[in-house]
Design a protein around this motif. Structure first.
Motif, PDB file in Angstrom:
ATOM      1  N   UNK A 159       0.813  -1.231   0.000  1.00  0.00           N
ATOM      2  CA  UNK A 159       0.000   0.000   0.000  1.00  0.00           C
ATOM      3  C   UNK A 159       0.842   1.274   0.000  1.00  0.00           C
ATOM      4  N   UNK A 160       2.163   1.143   0.141  1.00  0.00           N
ATOM      5  CA  UNK A 160       3.007   2.328   0.246  1.00  0.00           C
ATOM      6  C   UNK A 160       2.864   3.248  -0.954  1.00  0.00           C
ATOM      7  N   UNK A 161       2.858   2.676  -2.154  1.00  0.00           N
ATOM      8  CA  UNK A 161       2.813   3.507  -3.363  1.00  0.00           C
ATOM      9  C   UNK A 161       1.411   3.658  -3.951  1.00  0.00           C
ATOM     10  N   UNK A 162       0.381   3.366  -3.147  1.00  0.00           N
ATOM     11  CA  UNK A 162      -1.000   3.516  -3.611  1.00  0.00           C
ATOM     12  C   UNK A 162      -1.689   4.741  -3.029  1.00  0.00           C
ATOM     13  N   UNK A 163      -0.970   5.495  -2.189  1.00  0.00           N
ATOM     14  CA  UNK A 163      -1.539   6.689  -1.580  1.00  0.00           C
ATOM     15  C   UNK A 163      -0.543   7.837  -1.687  1.00  0.00           C
ATOM     16  N   UNK A 164      -1.033   9.045  -1.491  1.00  0.00           N
ATOM     17  CA  UNK A 164      -0.205  10.234  -1.557  1.00  0.00           C
ATOM     18  C   UNK A 164      -0.317  11.014  -0.251  1.00  0.00           C
ATOM     19  N   UNK A 165       0.571  11.977  -0.068  1.00  0.00           N
ATOM     20  CA  UNK A 165       0.489  12.882   1.064  1.00  0.00           C
ATOM     21  C   UNK A 165       0.673  12.212   2.407  1.00  0.00           C
ATOM     22  N   UNK A 166      -0.074  12.722   3.401  1.00  0.00           N
ATOM     23  CA  UNK A 166       0.107  12.255   4.769  1.00  0.00           C
ATOM     24  C   UNK A 166      -0.293  10.785   4.943  1.00  0.00           C
ATOM     25  N   UNK A 167      -1.223  10.303   4.118  1.00  0.00           N
ATOM     26  CA  UNK A 167      -1.626   8.903   4.210  1.00  0.00           C
ATOM     27  C   UNK A 167      -0.450   8.000   3.833  1.00  0.00           C
ATOM     28  N   UNK A 168       0.245   8.380   2.760  1.00  0.00           N
ATOM     29  CA  UNK A 168       1.423   7.628   2.342  1.00  0.00           C
ATOM     30  C   UNK A 168       2.498   7.655   3.426  1.00  0.00           C
ATOM     31  N   UNK A 169       2.706   8.836   4.010  1.00  0.00           N
ATOM     32  CA  UNK A 169       3.704   8.966   5.080  1.00  0.00           C
ATOM     33  C   UNK A 169       3.340   8.095   6.275  1.00  0.00           C
ATOM     34  N   UNK A 170       2.048   8.050   6.614  1.00  0.00           N
ATOM     35  CA  UNK A 170       1.599   7.279   7.764  1.00  0.00           C
ATOM     36  C   UNK A 170       1.772   5.781   7.524  1.00  0.00           C
ATOM     37  N   UNK A 171       1.480   5.338   6.315  1.00  0.00           N
ATOM     38  CA  UNK A 171       1.632   3.919   5.982  1.00  0.00           C
ATOM     39  C   UNK A 171       3.109   3.515   6.049  1.00  0.00           C
ATOM     40  N   UNK A 172       3.996   4.384   5.539  1.00  0.00           N
ATOM     41  CA  UNK A 172       5.436   4.117   5.633  1.00  0.00           C
ATOM     42  C   UNK A 172       5.851   4.023   7.099  1.00  0.00           C
ATOM     43  N   UNK A 173       5.369   4.975   7.908  1.00  0.00           N
ATOM     44  CA  UNK A 173       5.687   4.986   9.338  1.00  0.00           C
ATOM     45  C   UNK A 173       5.244   3.690  10.016  1.00  0.00           C
ATOM     46  N   UNK A 174       4.019   3.260   9.777  1.00  0.00           N
ATOM     47  CA  UNK A 174       3.470   2.047  10.400  1.00  0.00           C
ATOM     48  C   UNK A 174       4.296   0.823  10.009  1.00  0.00           C
ATOM     49  N   UNK A 175       4.634   0.728   8.728  1.00  0.00           N
ATOM     50  CA  UNK A 175       5.378  -0.432   8.247  1.00  0.00           C
ATOM     51  C   UNK A 175       6.767  -0.534   8.869  1.00  0.00           C
ATOM     52  N   UNK A 176       7.486   0.568   8.921  1.00  0.00           N
ATOM     53  CA  UNK A 176       8.841   0.529   9.469  1.00  0.00           C
ATOM     54  C   UNK A 176       8.839   0.417  10.982  1.00  0.00           C
ATOM     55  N   UNK A 177       7.889   1.095  11.626  1.00  0.00           N
ATOM     56  CA  UNK A 177       7.744   0.957  13.076  1.00  0.00           C
ATOM     57  C   UNK A 177       7.456  -0.494  13.447  1.00  0.00           C
ATOM     58  N   UNK A 178       6.606  -1.146  12.684  1.00  0.00           N
ATOM     59  CA  UNK A 178       6.200  -2.521  12.978  1.00  0.00           C
ATOM     60  C   UNK A 178       7.343  -3.500  12.771  1.00  0.00           C
ATOM     61  N   UNK A 179       8.049  -3.357  11.636  1.00  0.00           N
ATOM     62  CA  UNK A 179       9.157  -4.288  11.389  1.00  0.00           C
ATOM     63  C   UNK A 179      10.246  -4.105  12.447  1.00  0.00           C
ATOM     64  N   UNK A 180      10.586  -2.885  12.749  1.00  0.00           N
ATOM     65  CA  UNK A 180      11.625  -2.622  13.746  1.00  0.00           C
ATOM     66  C   UNK A 180      11.236  -3.148  15.113  1.00  0.00           C
TER      67      UNK A 180
END
Length: 334
Positions: A159-180
């Motif tokens: 879903x990272x490249x399916x949204x723009x703006x703050x939604x895209x930023x939030x999805x990136x944040x969730x994914x990296x926070x979760x893996x880490x």
């Protein structure tokens, strides 16, 4: 099975059947009938998920005291995270089987992510503030919350490249926070688990299958990191992350051999009776098979894919043996 006795560990069966469907689809390249089998497993899994969810909801509203009591059980409490992870696996399953079902996959991912993070905080919080956990309780079942966190980016990276703006930023944040979070919790729990294995008496025979759980964060972590790296356009040098994924996957070979050796030892030394802990055979093995296939694609090493296909037959045996014993037990034939 009635609602009062229902335990969240049943959702590990959803995780296992979901990954079995995914691996069957992967290896339909060798046997075409596995594609149809993959769809069968998916629809069966959805049916089981609805049944299990219904029972759990009934337990929450009708037997709330028993529901909350599970949070304080040294082992059962870890499986609350399996609920969120089950939805995450279904989300990944939908992505692979249905190209035009974006909304369904996203919905399962959102819900799965929410409950994974929720239970991934509540369960350790209760453990930290209470004193009911003893060394005897430590086993690989404690890897379930880290595994659930690590699984989030597997469907989430899509879903990272399916949204723009703050939604895209939030999805990136969730994914990296979760893996880490999942990966470093895995390292911490690995140290505690190793301490128990080496300096304490062996696991009781009913918990022997949980030895396979260690493959879960290794396999899911490998696949998730590769998917995240591919989807993250801001990562310029992707080879470093791919290389680390290869190393993590390689560590899994050692755990695979150790799990096989210990399972043979336990089965000969003290037998392994059928319990819900047998679900531990399935998802971790499937997660490692998926990682093996992913590594073979990234590094273009066909032998590794053949290696994964060999392990797939072990997964077939685990799934059918577990569900045959489960049905046998429920029909009162055993």
């Amino acid at each position: 099975m009635n609602a009062k006795e229902f335990q969240p560990s049943w959702f590990a069966g959803i995780m296992g059947t979901g990954i079995f469907s995914i691996t069957s689809l992967i290896f339909s390249q060798y046997f075409s009938f596995l594609r149809s089998f993959s769809y069968f497993l998916f629809y069966l899994n959805i049916l089981l998920f609805i049944i299990f969810l219904s029972l759990w909801i009934v337990k929450f509203f009708i037997f709330k005291k028993d529901f909350l009591k599970d949070f304080y059980h040294p082992l059962v409490s870890n499986f609350f995270s399996a609920f969120g992870a089950a939805m995450l696996v279904i989300s990944a399953n939908i992505q692979m089987l249905f190209n035009n079902s974006f909304s369904f996959s996203f919905g399962f991912w959102i819900a799965g992510t929410f409950f994974t993070i929720l239970f991934g905080i509540i369960t350790p919080f209760i453990m930290f503030k209470e004193n009911h956990i003893k060394l005897d309780h430590i086993c690989p079942a404690f890897f379930i919350p880290p595994v659930a966190f690590i699984v989030i980016p597997i469907p989430g990276s899509f879903f990272i490249n399916h949204f723009q703006g703050w939604v895209n930023d939030f999805i990136i944040f969730i994914n990296y926070f979760s893996w880490g979070t999942g990966f470093f919790l895995f390292l911490i729990m690995s140290a505690i688990s190793m301490y128990r294995f080496i300096l304490h008496h062996p696991l009781p025979n009913i918990m022997a299958p949980t030895i396979w759980v260690n493959l879960g964060p290794i396999g899911a972590g490998t696949t998730a990191l590769i998917k995240l790296t591919k989807a993250s356009n801001f990562i310029i040098s992707k080879d470093v992350f791919y290389g680390f994924s290869f190393l993590l996957w390689g560590y899994g070979i050692w755990w695979l051999l150790m799990a096989i050796s210990l399972t043979i030892y336990y089965s000969k030394k003290m037998k392994i009776p059928f319990t819900l802990s047998w679900f531990a055979f399935i998802f971790p093995t499937g997660a490692y098979i998926t990682a093996t296939h992913t590594i073979s694609l990234i590094f273009k090493i066909k032998f590794i894919d053949y290696f994964g296909f060999i392990i797939y037959f072990l997964l077939v045996f685990f799934w059918f043996a577990t569900f045959f014993n489960l049905l046998n037990k429920k029909t009162g034939n055993s």
